[in-house]
Scaffold this motif. Structure first.
Motif, PDB file in Angstrom:
ATOM      1  N   ASP A 405      -2.453  82.990  75.992  1.00  0.00           N
ATOM      2  CA  ASP A 405      -1.990  84.217  75.325  1.00  0.00           C
ATOM      3  C   ASP A 405      -0.721  84.661  76.043  1.00  0.00           C
ATOM      4  O   ASP A 405      -0.727  84.923  77.258  1.00  0.00           O
ATOM      5  N   LEU A 406       0.386  84.719  75.301  1.00  0.00           N
ATOM      6  CA  LEU A 406       1.652  85.085  75.940  1.00  0.00           C
ATOM      7  C   LEU A 406       1.568  86.517  76.468  1.00  0.00           C
ATOM      8  O   LEU A 406       0.905  87.367  75.874  1.00  0.00           O
ATOM      9  N   ASP A 407       2.245  86.761  77.557  1.00  0.00           N
ATOM     10  CA  ASP A 407       2.245  88.107  78.153  1.00  0.00           C
ATOM     11  C   ASP A 407       3.453  88.885  77.664  1.00  0.00           C
ATOM     12  O   ASP A 407       4.578  88.365  77.645  1.00  0.00           O
ATOM     13  N   GLN A 408       3.217  90.097  77.321  1.00  0.00           N
ATOM     14  CA  GLN A 408       4.277  91.043  76.935  1.00  0.00           C
ATOM     15  C   GLN A 408       5.168  90.498  75.813  1.00  0.00           C
ATOM     16  O   GLN A 408       6.350  90.827  75.746  1.00  0.00           O
ATOM     17  N   LYS A 410       5.036  91.258  72.834  1.00  0.00           N
ATOM     18  CA  LYS A 410       5.302  92.375  71.929  1.00  0.00           C
ATOM     19  C   LYS A 410       6.663  93.013  72.228  1.00  0.00           C
ATOM     20  O   LYS A 410       7.367  93.472  71.317  1.00  0.00           O
ATOM     21  N   ILE A 411       7.009  92.996  73.527  1.00  0.00           N
ATOM     22  CA  ILE A 411       8.285  93.623  73.925  1.00  0.00           C
ATOM     23  C   ILE A 411       9.449  92.939  73.217  1.00  0.00           C
ATOM     24  O   ILE A 411      10.390  93.579  72.751  1.00  0.00           O
ATOM     25  N   ILE A 412       9.355  91.597  73.112  1.00  0.00           N
ATOM     26  CA  ILE A 412      10.433  90.845  72.446  1.00  0.00           C
ATOM     27  C   ILE A 412      10.502  91.286  70.985  1.00  0.00           C
ATOM     28  O   ILE A 412      11.574  91.574  70.454  1.00  0.00           O
ATOM     29  N   ALA A 420      13.340  87.357  66.249  1.00  0.00           N
ATOM     30  CA  ALA A 420      13.487  86.900  67.634  1.00  0.00           C
ATOM     31  C   ALA A 420      12.135  86.421  68.141  1.00  0.00           C
ATOM     32  O   ALA A 420      12.031  85.358  68.772  1.00  0.00           O
ATOM     33  N   GLY A 421      11.098  87.221  67.839  1.00  0.00           N
ATOM     34  CA  GLY A 421       9.746  86.836  68.243  1.00  0.00           C
ATOM     35  C   GLY A 421       9.377  85.480  67.674  1.00  0.00           C
ATOM     36  O   GLY A 421       8.822  84.626  68.368  1.00  0.00           O
ATOM     37  N   ASP A 422       9.742  85.260  66.393  1.00  0.00           N
ATOM     38  CA  ASP A 422       9.451  83.967  65.750  1.00  0.00           C
ATOM     39  C   ASP A 422      10.146  82.833  66.486  1.00  0.00           C
ATOM     40  O   ASP A 422       9.571  81.774  66.739  1.00  0.00           O
ATOM     41  N   GLY A 446      -3.224  82.143  66.623  1.00  0.00           N
ATOM     42  CA  GLY A 446      -2.936  83.447  66.019  1.00  0.00           C
ATOM     43  C   GLY A 446      -1.750  84.024  66.757  1.00  0.00           C
ATOM     44  O   GLY A 446      -1.327  83.441  67.754  1.00  0.00           O
ATOM     45  N   GLY A 447      -1.182  85.130  66.298  1.00  0.00           N
ATOM     46  CA  GLY A 447      -0.048  85.827  66.923  1.00  0.00           C
ATOM     47  C   GLY A 447       0.640  85.056  68.033  1.00  0.00           C
ATOM     48  O   GLY A 447       1.380  84.098  67.774  1.00  0.00           O
ATOM     49  N   ASP A 448       0.346  85.456  69.279  1.00  0.00           N
ATOM     50  CA  ASP A 448       0.975  84.760  70.414  1.00  0.00           C
ATOM     51  C   ASP A 448      -0.073  83.993  71.203  1.00  0.00           C
ATOM     52  O   ASP A 448       0.030  83.847  72.408  1.00  0.00           O
TER      53      ASP A 448
HETATM   54  N1  LIG Z   1       7.463  87.618  65.815  1.00  0.00           N
HETATM   55  C1  LIG Z   1       6.175  87.472  65.539  1.00  0.00           C
HETATM   56  N2  LIG Z   1       5.288  88.313  66.104  1.00  0.00           N
HETATM   57  C2  LIG Z   1       3.981  88.143  65.841  1.00  0.00           C
HETATM   58  C3  LIG Z   1       3.525  87.147  64.991  1.00  0.00           C
HETATM   59  N3  LIG Z   1       2.182  87.247  64.928  1.00  0.00           N
HETATM   60  C4  LIG Z   1       1.813  88.276  65.701  1.00  0.00           C
HETATM   61  N4  LIG Z   1       2.906  88.828  66.266  1.00  0.00           N
HETATM   62  C5  LIG Z   1       2.950  89.945  67.193  1.00  0.00           C
HETATM   63  O1  LIG Z   1       2.535  89.451  68.470  1.00  0.00           O
HETATM   64  C6  LIG Z   1       2.029  90.553  69.172  1.00  0.00           C
HETATM   65  C7  LIG Z   1       0.800  90.114  69.903  1.00  0.00           C
HETATM   66  O2  LIG Z   1       0.196  91.218  70.461  1.00  0.00           O
HETATM   67  P1  LIG Z   1      -0.292  91.266  71.979  1.00  0.00           P
HETATM   68  O3  LIG Z   1      -0.754  89.913  72.403  1.00  0.00           O
HETATM   69  O4  LIG Z   1      -1.320  92.357  72.004  1.00  0.00           O
HETATM   70  O5  LIG Z   1       1.003  91.677  72.707  1.00  0.00           O
HETATM   71  P2  LIG Z   1       1.519  91.258  74.161  1.00  0.00           P
HETATM   72  O6  LIG Z   1       2.776  92.009  74.305  1.00  0.00           O
HETATM   73  O7  LIG Z   1       1.637  89.812  74.266  1.00  0.00           O
HETATM   74  O8  LIG Z   1       0.422  91.839  75.101  1.00  0.00           O
HETATM   75  P3  LIG Z   1      -0.479  91.063  76.131  1.00  0.00           P
HETATM   76  O9  LIG Z   1      -1.005  89.906  75.429  1.00  0.00           O
HETATM   77  O10 LIG Z   1      -1.542  92.050  76.471  1.00  0.00           O
HETATM   78  O11 LIG Z   1       0.355  90.689  77.257  1.00  0.00           O
HETATM   79  C8  LIG Z   1       1.841  91.702  68.187  1.00  0.00           C
HETATM   80  O12 LIG Z   1       2.851  92.645  68.350  1.00  0.00           O
HETATM   81  C9  LIG Z   1       2.022  91.054  66.822  1.00  0.00           C
HETATM   82  O13 LIG Z   1       2.652  91.932  65.907  1.00  0.00           O
HETATM   83  C10 LIG Z   1       4.491  86.270  64.406  1.00  0.00           C
HETATM   84  O14 LIG Z   1       4.184  85.371  63.655  1.00  0.00           O
HETATM   85  N5  LIG Z   1       5.799  86.487  64.714  1.00  0.00           N
END
Ligand SMILES: Nc1nc2c(ncn2[C@@H]2O[C@H](COP(=O)(O)OP(=O)(O)OP(=O)(O)O)[C@@H](O)[C@H]2O)c(=O)[nH]1
Length: 796
Positions: A405-408, A410-412, A420-422, A446-448
């Motif tokens: 699970d990537l850290d922070q 969300k900040i990006i 940019a996140g993508d 999922g997400g990150d």
């Molecule tokens: N750019 C992008 N963002 C995504 C995607 N899927 C999920 N996210 C975002 O990824 C983030 C994941 O949340 P977290 O894991 O809670 O955020 P984090 O900043 O990594 O926090 P920690 O895991 O606690 O370090 C959320 O803000 C989602 O909106 C995607 O396909 N593209």
């Protein structure tokens, strides 16, 4: 028909024929009679009396004339077989009368003293008998009817003279007549036989003609039937050819030796060979196919079907290589052609191009199993593969499951935007890929979050791999519009060994380990086994069903804790209170939210709890609105609920439905939540503020940058972080922080609330600072919300 026993019809016909023959002979005989009679009269003119002679001649002529007329009438009449009998009788009578007249000639012309004349007379009468034998024998009895009267008078005359010569003449004459009678009988027999034979022939001929006609008729019928069958066959052939030519499927037919007999136009297009070119050629020359998986030629496409001729055609997919070496993926089926005896006399192969369809299917299958952003396997496919590995585990196998699970991250997203996140996710994917072996499985869960299966990788080696991944992500620099960002990754490692408890356990374990890595400060690898509070993680997983059950069984309990107004600056007497959440467990024990809220957050159960809290709180407030005026009730809202669009709609609708004054409802959010997702929070807060609700922000510290962000949120209350309040007495810096927060709050026109007040000195200082409200145990214990009771507090 048997000629020995003629039928009545046939004997009638036979008699009619005999009569007819007699009549046919009659004209000549009558003519001869006239000549002979004339000659007789001439020769004996001087020897016998004129009267007798002329009378006799006249009688002969008259009779002959009458008989001639009868003969003529007969031929004119052409009587039938039945009528012929009468005619026969007439003929018989005519012959008898003639015989009598000629017999009388034997007396009239008998010259007693002239032996020569007697001899001549005998000769002449014998001649008449001989002539009668020739002309009358066909009709039985007529000869005798004529001959006997002819012979008797003359014989009598001769015998009466009693001389030897005359005796000899008489006997010779009688012998002659008798002989003629015998011959006549034989002649009659011969005529009869030949007539019968003729009848038989006619009968035979008739039957032959009949048989011939029948045969001709049958031939005609058969010919017509054949013509119709030919027509039908021709039509069917035409129909068959046109159908084969017009259908979109390709068709090839073969004979029993697998030699091609026909290619339809579609088959010609696909194979590149024409029907004429391939006629009588081995099937494989036009139908050259290869196995899709092995790409090896299929030598005899019909072989597999030979044993299944009775069954319906089976479909197979293969690659067809055409004349120009172009390849198609085809779906083909083979069906036998059988004759009436069920012997195979050939086969039909039908096929169609499924190249595009197959590509689409592959694409869909790929999409179903892959993540569109990174191209990695998705969670579902990852779970499939993990499940397969788990079920095929052998005793000494050792694999590892990593949960990343990537850290922070969300900040990006927040600072640079989603694209940019993508981009970062794609770059991290490539980075992770480069550090893994080809046989390892990498997926985006999922997400990150990413998952890795390290096959045949013992725990220590897996730890090294995980750390390499972590280090690579840590060292990775993400560039975006001239700025450089760093991120980290928290990795949970679960060693998979023989006897593990299955897919769900493995995933939960790796997830828990990852969660523990986060808890311990992020950017680290956590081995599942080595987590000291591992059991705690497992317990956390057990909270999921407990929370669900508590919701369905209504075991959550809202509590109410009043807030005391301590500032003298306020003239109005607002009554404040916070609605808190508790849970009665399965045994009736009261559970504090700290025990289950983090599990609820981890397993996505916060939203249903928040919904329940909002609904129950509104019911309660409505019930107490009559007891208390100027009361404001604070409801805590989680970060997950805040970012959920549906939840905002739900809240707005619930408030409208409750018909409460929105001003008596205050929603509380934590500072961290607000800063995490400022955009969503502003949207949530603005909507509820527009409705008339109030907003409180919790856990506000003296972090200036966060206070700066809070400026953008339309707030009403500011709750100072309890940790700062707690140490106020001993730490003047904390007191200064409380003063400055209160001060900033007032400048922002917010009312301030101090929590964690544990003694009177602290309360005194807070009153001096002019903090507006003080909640907490120092003021009043939280009490269960009971719709029937008015709210009470320790105030005053
Ligand atoms: N750019 C992008 N963002 C995504 C995607 N899927 C999920 N996210 C975002 O990824 C983030 C994941 O949340 P977290 O894991 O809670 O955020 P984090 O900043 O990594 O926090 P920690 O895991 O606690 O370090 C959320 O803000 C989602 O909106 C995607 O396909 N593209």
């Amino acid at each position: 028909m048997n000629s020995q026993s003629p039928s009545p019809n046939r004997s009638g016909a036979l008699l009619a024929e005999q009569i007819k023959l007699a009549y046919q002979q009659a004209p000549k005989a009558l003519f001869v009679t006239l000549i002979v009679a004339t000659m007789l009269a001439y020769i004996f003119w001087e020897l016998v009396g004129k009267n007798w002679l002329l009378g006799w001649v006249a009688a002969i002529y008259a009779l002959t004339f009458v008989r001639f007329l009868i003969v003529k009438a007969y031929f004119r009449k052409k009587p039938s077989a039945a009528e012929s009998v009468i005619w026969g009788q007439q003929f018989y009578i005519g012959a008898l009368l003639a015989g009598i007249l000629w017999g009388s000639a034997g007396s009239i012309f008998f010259v007693a003293d002239s032996a020569i004349h007697q001899l001549f007379l005998a000769y002449l009468l014998g001649g008449m008998v001989a002539g009668a034998m020739a002309t009358l024998s066909s009709y039985k009895g007529v000869f005798l009817a004529f001959s006997i009267p002819v012979a008797l008078p003359f014989t009598y005359q001769v015998i009466m003279h009693e001389s030897d010569i005359q005796m000899i003449i008489a006997l010779t004459f009688l012998l002659f007549v008798f002989t003629m009678g015998r011959i006549s009988h034989q002649l009659h027999q011969t005529v009869t036989d030949s007539l019968k034979f003729r009848f038989d022939n006619i009968e035979l001929l008739k039957r032959l003609i009949q048989t011939k006609n029948q045969l001709e008729q049958r031939v005609a019928e058969r010919t017509e039937a054949l013509t119709i069958t030919n027509d039908i066959l021709h039509q069917e052939k035409e129909l068959f050819q046109i159908t084969l030519a017009s259908i979109s499927d390709a068709v090839i037919t073969t004979d029993a030796n697998e030699k091609i007999t026909f290619l339809n136009p579609t088959a010609e297009i696909f194979t590149g060979w024409s029907n004429e070119e391939m006629h009588n050629k081995p099937l494989h020359e036009a139908f050259h196919i290869m196995d899709i998986a092995t790409h090896k030629p299929v030598p005899d496409p019909l072989a597999d079907y030979l044993n299944e001729l009775e069954n319906s055609p089976q479909h197979s997919e293969c690659i067809l290589v055409n004349r120009d070496k172009k390849e198609y993926i085809i779906d083909y089926a083979v069906a036998p052609i059988q004759n009436e005896q069920k012997h195979r006399i050939g086969a039909v192969i039908t096929f169609r191009d499924v190249t595009e369809q197959r590509k689409r299917t592959l694409k869909l299958a790929y999409q179903a199993a892959h993540d569109s952003l990174t191209g990695l396997l998705n969670r579902k496919e990852f779970e499939n593969r993990l499940s397969k590995i788990l079920t095929s585990m052998r005793k000494n196998d050792m694999h590892a499951l990593l949960y990343l699970d990537l850290d922070q991250f969300k900040i990006i997203n927040d600072s640079c935007g989603h694209s940019a996140g993508d981009k970062l996710l794609r770059q991290v994917t490539a980075l992770l890929h480069s550090k893994l072996r080809a046989r390892d499985t990498l997926a985006r869960l999922g997400g990150d979050e990413f998952g890795v299966i390290l096959e045949h990788c013992p725990k220590d080696q897996a730890l090294q791999v995980a750390d390499t991944l972590r280090e690579s992500v840590q060292n990775f620099r993400f560039q975006w519009r001239g700025k450089t960002f760093t991120i980290g990754v928290s990795i949970g490692l679960f060693p998979i060994t023989h006897g593990n408890q299955g897919l769900e356990h493995a995933l939960n374990a790796a997830d828990s380990a990852c969660y523990a890595a986060k808890e311990q400060g992020r950017n680290r690898v956590q081995l599942y086994q080595s987590i000291p509070h591992l059991q705690g993680s497992v317990e956390m997983q057990q909270w999921l069903p407990r929370i669900r059950n508590a919701l369905t069984e209504q075991r959550f309990q809202p509590y109410y804790q009043p807030t005391q107004l301590i500032s003298s600056e306020h003239a109005e007497q607002e009554q404040h209170g916070v609605i808190l959440l508790r849970l009665h467990d399965e045994n009736g024990r009261l559970i504090m939210p700290g025990a289950f809220l983090s599990a609820a957050g981890r397993y996505d159960q916060v939203l249903p709890i928040d919904r329940w809290v909002v609904q129950r709180s509104l019911q309660f407030i409505r019930a107490h609105a009559t007891h208390t005026t100027n009361a404001i009730y604070t409801i805590n809202i989680s970060g997950q609920a805040l970012v959920n669009e549906n939840f905002l709609d739900f809240t707005v609708n619930s408030i409208k439905d409750s018909q409460l004054d929105p001003a008596c409802i205050c929603f509380e959010i934590s500072e961290q939540t607000a800063l995490n997702d400022l955009q969503h929070v502003i949207r949530f807060v603005t909507t509820l503020k527009e409705l008339g609700c109030r907003i409180s922000i919790d856990d506000v510290s003296s972090n200036l940058s966060s206070l700066n962000y809070l400026k953008d949120i339309p707030l009403d209350y500011l709750k100072i972080d309890g940790r700062v309040i707690k140490n106020m007495l001993t730490d003047p810096v904390n007191q200064a922080m409380v003063e400055s927060i209160h001060h900033i709050g007032h400048i922002m026109r917010l009312k301030t609330i101090a929590v964690w007040v544990e003694n009177d000195q602290t309360l005194q200082i807070l009153e001096n600072i002019s903090v507006d409200y003080v909640p907490g145990f120092w003021v009043a214990e939280p009490t269960p919300l009971n719709a029937s009771l008015p709210l009470t507090d320790k105030k005053g």
